[in-house]
Every structure is written in C-alpha cells, then in structure tokens.
Scaffold this active site. Structure first.
Site, short mmCIF file in Angstrom:
data_model
loop_
_atom_site.label_atom_id
_atom_site.label_comp_id
_atom_site.label_asym_id
_atom_site.label_seq_id
_atom_site.Cartn_x
_atom_site.Cartn_y
_atom_site.Cartn_z
N GLU A 115 0.88 -1.17 0.00
CA GLU A 115 0.00 0.00 0.00
C GLU A 115 0.92 1.22 0.00
O GLU A 115 1.48 1.58 1.04
CB GLU A 115 -0.89 0.00 1.25
CG GLU A 115 -1.82 -1.20 1.36
CD GLU A 115 -3.09 -1.04 0.54
OE1 GLU A 115 -3.19 -0.06 -0.21
OE2 GLU A 115 -3.98 -1.89 0.67
N CYS A 131 -2.46 9.20 2.64
CA CYS A 131 -1.94 8.76 1.34
C CYS A 131 -2.94 8.98 0.21
O CYS A 131 -2.54 9.10 -0.95
CB CYS A 131 -1.51 7.30 1.40
SG CYS A 131 -2.85 6.15 1.79
#
Length: 471
Positions: free
Chosen positions: A218, A252
């Site tokens: 990720e 993010c």
C-alpha cells in the site's frame, strides 16, 4: 534494545519459529472461532477509546473526532463486515466445469498463507496496523506486526492490546526502528503487507523476493484532483479543504494537487479560503480540530517544499504560515506551479496544495498519464461526458467522483494502488483474499481421460482435433 544486537535477532527468530510451529493449528480454526477473535478485538477497542484518543493526541495532537473517523470507525466497520461475511468467504466456491472436463467437479478453497508480517506506517498508526490484521485473522494466519516508531504512544497501545488478546505464537508486535524492520525482513515470511512510501516498498519487495514471499504494498504518490468547468466550486472547495486538513494532510489518498479549469481557478481559491475560515476560524494553529505534522523531520521536509516552490516562482495565495516549535503547517494553496519544484516531484503528505490550470480535457489526460499511476484520482464534474472521458483515459488505484477519500471506508470496494502506487488490494473480501491462497481443486466424479492415453493412434488424433475445434 537495539535491533543491531544479536539478542534482538534471536528474539525475532524465536517468535517467528513459535508462530511457524503454530500456523498449522491456526489454519484449521473455523469461521466461528475466527469470528470470535475479531469480536474480542472489537470489544477491546470499544473499551479503550479514551486510551486510543490520548495516545494519538500525544503523538501528533490528533483531534478526537479524527481518531474516531479515520482510525476507530475504519477498524470497527471492517470487523463487523468480516464477521458478517466470514462464513460465506470460507465456503468452497464452486466454479463451472468446461465440457472438455466433463466428469469432474471444480471449486476454490481459501487457505491461509501462513506466517505473515504487517509493517504499518505512522500517519494512521492504529488503523493501518489493525485493518490488515483483521484480514489476516479472518484468513487464518499467524501474524507479526511492526508498527511505526514515529508514533510511539500508539505503538505501545497496539503492543499492549495484542499481548492482552492473543498468544504470542499467534499474533505478536515487534517495536523498533528501521533496523528492526530490516531484521524482520530477513525472515522467511509467506506474505508481507507493507504500507508506506514507494522507495521503502521497493526494499520490502526485494527482501520478499529472497523467500519468494507474496506482498501487498500500500504505497501512495501524487493523486490528482480534477475540477472541471461544470463543478460546484463551493462544494468542491469545502470537500478539498476538509480532506487536506484531515490529519494535517498526512493521508496517502489525499489529493496531492488540483487540476482545475482555468475559468474556475479564482472562484476556487476564494471558496477554499472561506471554507478554511468556517472550519478553523482565524487560524488553524488555535483550533483544537487541527492536528500537527508528526515530527520535526517531516515538518522540515514540508517547509523545504514550500520554500523551494516560492524560490522557483510559486505564489502563496492562501495560508503559508509555519511554526517549527509546534510542527505546525497552515493549510496552504499555491499557484504558478512548475514541474521543477520539489512539491511536484514528491508526494506532499501535508496540508500544502498546488493548483494547476487547464483549458482542454486532453491537457488533463496528458499531464496525469505523463506521471506514475496514482493511488487515487478524484473527478469533480456535473458533466457525465467529462466524467466518462476522465475515467476512460486514465488509470488509478481507485477513483471518487464528486467527493474525496470515500474509498478506504467502503469494505465492498477493493483498495490499493497500481504499480508505483501499490500492489495488491485490501478492504473486506479483497483483504481476506490477499492473505489467502486460492487453492483450485478438481475432483473426478465419473469417467476418465483414458481415450487420450498413448498410443496416439489416428483415432486419438481425431478426438484431439475435435477438442481443439469445439471445446
């Protein structure tokens, strides 16, 4: 204890060996047993909400509402979804049998990968450690977790929680710095789940390759926020200001830059300024609804991006204030941006937001596709034609239309990036699959394939020709 000390390495090996020995037992647990483990985890979190909020406030002054929204709800909703669906997920999944394989039954079994490692980041230190843990438990794995040392209070909470709820040979937490992660990566895990920067993701992937371990990465990158000439500018500005202020922009999937139609630029700037006033009053530094940058190193990184942009011709049109003693960076809009600026070369991970303008849709596509594939792509438009054009001509891990950052909270959607922004998917069933081996099973029920055995006579060749032509 330093990760460089031999005793630390031996301790990691001891825990790993104990978990490997126990992995076969954990793999045989039923859906009900795994569901009960998740229920215990859920109850613990709900009983310790005050401790969680305090830990994150002590780490970077995270507001309690943001702790509830970005950390706790993310986990509790995931647990509830997994418990509701786990029995179904674990059932063998029948698949069709092609005519050429008549006489067989075919299905897929989900079996645990075994020993898994979760390396979690500091920006959502609880959610990004526990959410993959939920998937790993649901799939029947044993787990080692390495939380971030940059949020020590939250890491200590995670370690205490895990030690209170699980035997070490099933789930264990290893605290430490980058050296600890390096030592962990030397162990032959079956799967590694890493959340962090692409540069570190490459290191994790290289280490995994030594043991042919599968990975979920990720990562992140520069996620664009497209705003076309038909968008509701007031609403878009409010959404964008909220998303860049949430967790002080340290998310993010936050928009990393705005690509706005030139005719709407000034209206957006003014609406953004008003939205910040409504959210944070006369200054976000005085608001208890605004977190701080996690430490001085990341504060200095953002300050450097800001100073570099201004030195190369950028204009600060909203915000721009910084306070080193508080690790405080004000919500900031910048215009007159060019690609030579550091702020356009690296993921920002803070409340700075560059604005770029365009006049044609083709310019948008050329700009986005000239960069790495983003983790998220946002489209704000009231034109179905424009929305479809932007979707069709770009690639991204996930896309949200007329809102921001919804994708991570929907357990029905896969979450993850593409190439530089990530490998693999999480959320709900997709996270369960990520920690599972999809084992295909074919079972002969009647008949055989003896008619194709040697010797390969002309009749056998005719049968094979028919298979190729029709089956």
């Amino acid at each position: 204890m330093s990760a460089a000390e031999p005793t630390f390495t031996l301790e990691l090996q001891r825990i790993f060996d104990a978990q490997r020995k126990n992995a076969a037992t954990v793999a045989l647990t039923t859906a009900a047993e795994r569901s009960e483990k998740l229920k215990v985890l859920l109850d613990y979190l709900m009983a310790h909400l005050t401790d969680i909020e305090k830990a994150m406030y002590d780490d970077f002054r995270k507001p309690s509402v943001e702790v509830q929204l970005g950390e706790v709800y993310t986990i509790t909703s995931e647990i509830k979804f997994a418990r509701k669906n786990l029995k179904h997920w674990l059932k063998p999944q029948r698949v069709p049998t092609p005519l050429g394989m008549i006489g067989t039954a075919n299905y897929i079994r989900h079996e645990p990968k075994g020993n898994v490692l979760i390396i979690s980041p500091w920006n959502y230190p609880l959610a990004l450690a526990v959410k993959p843990l939920i998937s790993a438990i649901a799939a029947g794995n044993v787990v080692m977790i390495k939380p971030s040392e940059l949020t020590p209070h939250t890491s200590r909470f995670i370690k205490k929680m895990v030690s209170d709820l699980f035997a070490e040979e099933e789930v264990a937490v290893v605290e430490g710095d980058a050296e600890a992660a390096t030592e962990l990566l030397k162990l032959p895990f079956n799967h590694i789940f890493f959340t962090g920067a692409p540069t570190i993701g490459k290191i994790v992937m290289r280490a995994a390759a030594e043991h042919l371990a599968s990975v979920t990465l990720e990562l992140g990158g520069k996620s664009p926020n497209i705003i076309d000439e038909t968008a509701d500018i007031k609403k878009v500005a409010e959404m964008t200001a909220w998303s860049k202020g949430l967790n002080n922009g340290q998310t993010c999937i936050a928009a990393d830059y705005v690509l706005i139609h030139a005719s709407k630029k000034e209206a957006f700037i003014e609406a953004y300024r008003k939205a910040l006033q409504e959210m944070y009053g006369d200054g976000a530094e005085h608001s208890d609804s605004y977190a701080r940058i996690v430490n001085s190193r990341h504060f200095n990184r953002l300050k450097d991006y800001l100073d570099d942009a201004v030195a190369k011709g950028a204009s600060i049109v909203v915000g721009g204030k910084t306070l080193a003693e508080q690790n405080y960076v004000e919500p900031t809009l910048l215009t007159n941006i060019n690609n030579d600026m550091k702020i356009m070369q690296e993921e920002i991970f803070g409340p700075l937001l560059p604005i770029l303008t365009y006049r044609t849709k083709e310019e948008v596509i050329a700009y986005i596709n000239g960069r790495e594939k983003p983790l998220a792509l946002y489209i704000h438009s009231r034109s179905t034609e424009n929305i479809e054009y932007f979707l069709k001509n770009t690639t991204a891990g996930d896309t949200v239309i007329n809102d921001l950052m919804l994708q991570f909270g929907n357990a029905e959607l896969p979450f993850g990036g593409v190439n530089n922004s990530g490998i693999g998917k999480s959320n709900g069933y997709f996270g369960f699959q990520e920690f599972s081996n999809l084992r295909g099973v074919s079972q002969r029920q009647f008949g055989t394939m003896k008619f194709l055995y040697p010797p390969y006579t002309p009749n056998v060749r005719k049968i094979m020709d028919l298979f190729v032509k029709y089956f």
